[in-house]
Enzyme design. Sequence first.
Site: not given
Ligand code: SIN
Length: 280
Positions: A101, A103, A256, A271
Site C-alpha cells: 500500500h 499510506d 511498502h 510512525r
Molecule cells: C506501515 O504500513 O506503515 C508499517 C510498515 C511496517 O510495520 O513495516
Amino acid sequence: MADGLTISPIAGALGAEISGIDLSAELSNEQFTAIHRAFLDHHVIFFRDQNGLTPDAHKAFARRFGTLNVHPYVKGMADHPELLEIIKEPEDTVNFGGGWHTDMSFLEKPALGSLLYAVQVPESGGDTLFANQIAAYEALSDGMKAMLAPLKAIHSASREYSAAGHSAQARKSMQASTATEAPEYEHPVIRTHPESGRKGLYVNPAFTLRFSGMSRAESKPLLDFLFNHSRDERFTCRFRWSAGALAFWDNRCCWHYALNDYAGQRRHMRRATVNGDRPV
Ligand code: SIN
C-alpha cells in the site's frame, strides 16, 4: 559523502542507508538539504542506530519535511496523537501486515511521507519491502502509458478500515475505529511527483477501489494487472530492521509491505506521517 553523511544505496531500484547523523540533534541546513536530496533520489532512506529517539525528537525531525498528520481512523499515542504505535505482540494471531500500500491515499491530500522508527524488532523476520512506482511506470509500454494517462481512480479507507477490513482487524493494538462511511477521493492514475516532476503509478491494492466512471468489476482486470506489475521484484528493495533504525519513505512514489513472518516474537514500531498535497 555529503556534509558528513554517507549515503549508500541498498538496491538497484530504490532505497539508501544514511550514516553519520544523529536525528535527535537539530539538523543544520546543509544536513537537511543532503537528506532531502537523498530522499528525492532514492525514494526511501534508512538511518540506523538512532537508539532512544524520543517521540518529541521523532516528530521534530518529521516536521522538517511538513506538517504532521493525525490519523482519522487510528488512535495515536496518548500524548502524541501524531505518532501511531504499530505493535504486534508474540501472542497476536491476527494477519498483521502482508499488504502492499501507499499510506493515506484515501485522503484528498494524501501523505507526503512516513517515518517509521523501530523500538523493538524480532530476532529474525519483520522486514519491510518497498516498491518504486516511478520505475514501475517507466517500465510500461508506450501504449499502456497512453491508455492510463487520462484515467483517474477512486481511493477510500472504507474497505481497509471498516470493521471487517484488513487494517482494522490487524491493528487491534492501534485501536482502529470503523470507517465504513469514509469519503471517496479521485486521484490521477499517473501522478507527477510535485518535487522531482517524474511520473509514477498512483494506485494501490489497499485503498484504490476502482477507476472513475467504471464499476469495480470493470476496473478489476486492469487494476489487477497494475497491482501485480507494480510489485515486480525489479522495482523493490527490502529493509532488515534493527532496533533504533528509522525508515523515511516517499508515499508519492513508493509502495511498502510489512512482512508478517515472526510469529511468537514482538515487534514495536512508531510512525509519524507528513502531510502532502493533492496529486496531479
Ligand atoms: C506501515 O504500513 O506503515 C508499517 C510498515 C511496517 O510495520 O513495516
